[in-house]
Enzyme design. Structure first.
Site, PDB file in Angstrom:
ATOM      1  NE  ARG A 288      39.990  34.242  38.652  1.00 45.69           N
ATOM      2  CZ  ARG A 288      39.377  34.607  37.549  1.00 45.69           C
ATOM      3  NH1 ARG A 288      39.908  35.542  36.772  1.00 45.69           N
ATOM      4  NH2 ARG A 288      38.233  34.060  37.195  1.00 45.69           N
ATOM      5  CD  GLU A 317      40.662  42.038  41.225  1.00 43.97           C
ATOM      6  OE1 GLU A 317      39.442  41.949  40.937  1.00 43.97           O
ATOM      7  OE2 GLU A 317      41.571  41.642  40.475  1.00 43.97           O
ATOM      8  CG  HIS A 336      39.216  42.120  37.154  1.00 40.61           C
ATOM      9  ND1 HIS A 336      39.227  41.286  38.236  1.00 40.61           N
ATOM     10  CD2 HIS A 336      39.067  41.305  36.076  1.00 40.61           C
ATOM     11  CE1 HIS A 336      39.075  40.035  37.852  1.00 40.61           C
ATOM     12  NE2 HIS A 336      38.969  40.024  36.530  1.00 40.61           N
TER      13      HIS A 336
END
Length: 600
Positions: A288, A317, A336
């Site tokens: 994370r 993000e 990601h």
């Protein structure tokens, strides 16, 4: 018109208009099909137009984001599936009242308004993935809706991506690729480092962390790990040594992060922790983004403390285009991609579909992430003890010294009630929640508590002490003991050698009443400072003065001692967290032998 024997329908007519109302006696997961039927027109009074509802026993599942075909197939075998993507919040609120289940990924916000709009029909929300940040869990629970996720299907994909970033970073693959495509040939600039013989610290030894460790061992790396819940025997089986947090930072050539984002782990890598690392350390993060203070990482990169970083996740993000971190020449970044393999996406689809179907069938799911509904009268009676149980779990685990793997927990209940008149499952679940949730991405509840504890190698045993007296109160006291661990506060070790905390509910408020072998009495409404000291006059005043100078409010203070002028433990309840400087000053008071701050 023939009505289903399990439905009651009422037809009323006024002039040329008709209304059809119904009272459904089927399960709430029934779905409808609507068709218009026009009868031959004779006169407005004799034969109005109306609508026929044909009843279908299948529930309806709304899939709001793209899901793998294998998962859709499973859902369609059991339910009517409506695949409607890119819905606005307003459109989702409109559709949800006709749905029994909702399946989302990370892009759909499942808010309180959605649960309210469902009118009580929505029974389960399935999150295709691990994180459930986009689902309002409190609202789901209040509306009796189960939330399930898919926590295991992307484990291998995330581990493989972690290794990919590790090796790409070590050999400057991304930078060299960009250089060659720009028409350059800079062999000397992109000299890498070897992985063989280097020490990798895996921070978080859960599913993904342990898979990364296995693969890193195959690359010839020496692997250490930090995780307070990792069973030492499981680590040894892989050839991994469990160490404290500080030892992991100080020893590592490479650090791979696999911890969830919780209040305890938020920005756990910061200026202070970077300063404890080897100069030239390399960092990988596929967990994370928020576990790293990104501004501090830029400073560490510029100072050469961190030689390189490979990041798949970020605090925001997508990150800003002008991000100094993203643009840093020693940073490798991916958008990601941890779970982005064909196989993982199919696995996630199947896992969440199975959980949703199981929930609609009324089965208890091990991947449930919110608490099931508890009968109001039971919850009302147990409410203060539920709070006590969770806080005792939090206190007990914080007393465990870093590097000590928690394996065995014993819970003792003192009660005057008959054995069959006290169901301790909820209390046990809350103790498990207090021990695991602060450093885990798993949300513990009555459904998944035992499964989660077992999965982490945590054995929880229970004992009942039958007390004399009135059974009016369900529990007189709860005691939590952790065996075979070291403690960061030696006075919390009982005569039998285990960490022991005990609490009671007084006037509806949970209290800590025993630490180790010392009797104390302090409210568990804020946080606690425990001090081990020589019993002598003026100690309360000295500690209170230090806290008062920083405007830290003391709610309770209690001293337990073995005998006058001998060993004593002072428990202090505080409303705010004291600064490190204040805690240091408390530790420097001559008569204080040790102390610990415990956040609740």
């Amino acid at each position: 018109m023939a009505a289903s024997p399990s439905s009651t329908m009422i037809l009323s007519s006024k002039s040329s208009r008709a209304s059809l109302s119904w009272k459904n006696q089927l399960a709430s997961t029934s779905a409808f099909r609507v068709s218009a039927v026009t009868l031959p027109r004779r006169s407005p009074r004799q034969c109005p137009r109306f609508v026929v509802f044909s009843m279908d026993a299948k529930p309806t599942v709304l899939v709001a984001e793209k899901l793998g075909e294998a998962g859709l197939k499973l859902l369609k075998e059991f339910a009517n599936v409506d695949c409607s993507y890119n819905l606005t919040p307003e459109e989702l609120c409109t559709k949800i009242s006709l749905c029994d289940a909702l399946v989302v990924r990370s892009g759909t916000k499942v808010t309180r308004e959605i649960f309210e709009s469902s009118g009580g029909r929505l029974k389960v929300v399935g999150r295709a993935g691990v994180g459930i940040d986009n689902v309002d869990l409190a609202a789901a629970t209040e509306h009796g809706c189960l939330v399930v996720n898919a926590p295991t299907a992307n484990t291998v994909a995330a581990a493989e991506h972690g290794i990919a970033l590790l090796t790409a970073m070590a050999r400057n693959v991304a930078q060299a690729d960009a250089s060659v495509k720009a028409g350059k040939w800079l062999r000397n600039k992109y000299v890498g480092v070897s992985l063989v013989g280097k020490t990798l610290a895996v921070m978080g030894f859960g599913k993904v962390g342990s898979e990364v460790a296995r693969r890193a061992k195959g690359l010839g790396m020496h692997v250490i790990a930090h995780d307070p819940y990792a069973p030492a025997d499981r680590a040894r089986a892989i050839g991994v040594q469990l160490v404290s947090f500080d030892e992991a930072l100080a020893s590592a050539d490479f650090i791979s992060l696999h911890m969830p984002l919780t209040p305890a782990t938020k920005q756990i890598l910061n200026d202070e922790t970077f300063a404890k690392m080897k100069k030239g350390v390399r960092i990988v993060n596929v967990a994370r983004g928020g576990v790293i203070d990104e501004e501090a990482l830029v400073r560490a990169l510029d100072a050469g403390i961190v030689a390189q970083a490979a990041l798949d996740v970020f605090t925001v993000e997508p990150p800003p285009k002008d991000s100094k971190l993203i643009q840093h020449e020693n940073v490798t970044a991916t958008p990601h991609l941890g779970a982005s393999t064909t196989e993982a996406q199919e696995g996630v689809a199947i896992e969440v579909a199975e959980a949703v179907v199981g929930a609609l069938k009324g089965e208890l799911s091990a991947t449930a992430v919110n608490a099931p509904m508890v009968p109001a009268e039971v919850l009302l009676e147990l409410k203060p003890f539920v709070v006590l149980a969770e806080k005792l779990g939090r206190l007990a685990v914080q007393l465990v010294a870093g590097g000590s793997g928690v394996k065995s927990v014993k819970v003792t209940y003192g009660s005057a009630r008959a054995p069959d008149d006290l169901d301790t499952r909820l209390l046990r679940a809350m103790i498990t929640k207090g021990m695991i949730e602060p450093i885990s991405s798993v949300f513990i509840n009555l459904v998944n508590a035992d499964f989660t504890a077992k999965q982490r190698g945590l054995q929880i045993s229970e004992e009942r002490l039958i007390l004399d007296g009135s059974p009016e109160s369900p529990v007189e006291f709860i005691q939590v003991q952790i065996a075979n661990v070291e403690s960061k506060f030696a006075s919390a070790i009982s005569d039998l050698g285990e960490i022991r905390v005990e609490g009671r509910v007084k006037d509806g408020v949970p209290h800590l009443t025993k630490v180790g072998s010392f009797e104390v009495d302090v409210s568990l409404e804020g946080s606690i400072i425990l001090c081990s000291q020589v019993d002598q006059p003026g100690m309360i005043g000295k500690v209170g003065s230090v806290l008062g100078e920083e405007n830290v409010n003391v709610s309770f203070m209690s001293v337990g001692r073995v005998a006058p002028r001998k060993q004593a433990v002072m428990a202090i309840g505080v409303d705010e967290q004291p600064s490190k400087e204040s805690l240091k000053r408390i530790g420097e008071i001559p008569a204080i032998q040790e102390f610990v701050y415990l956040g609740l």
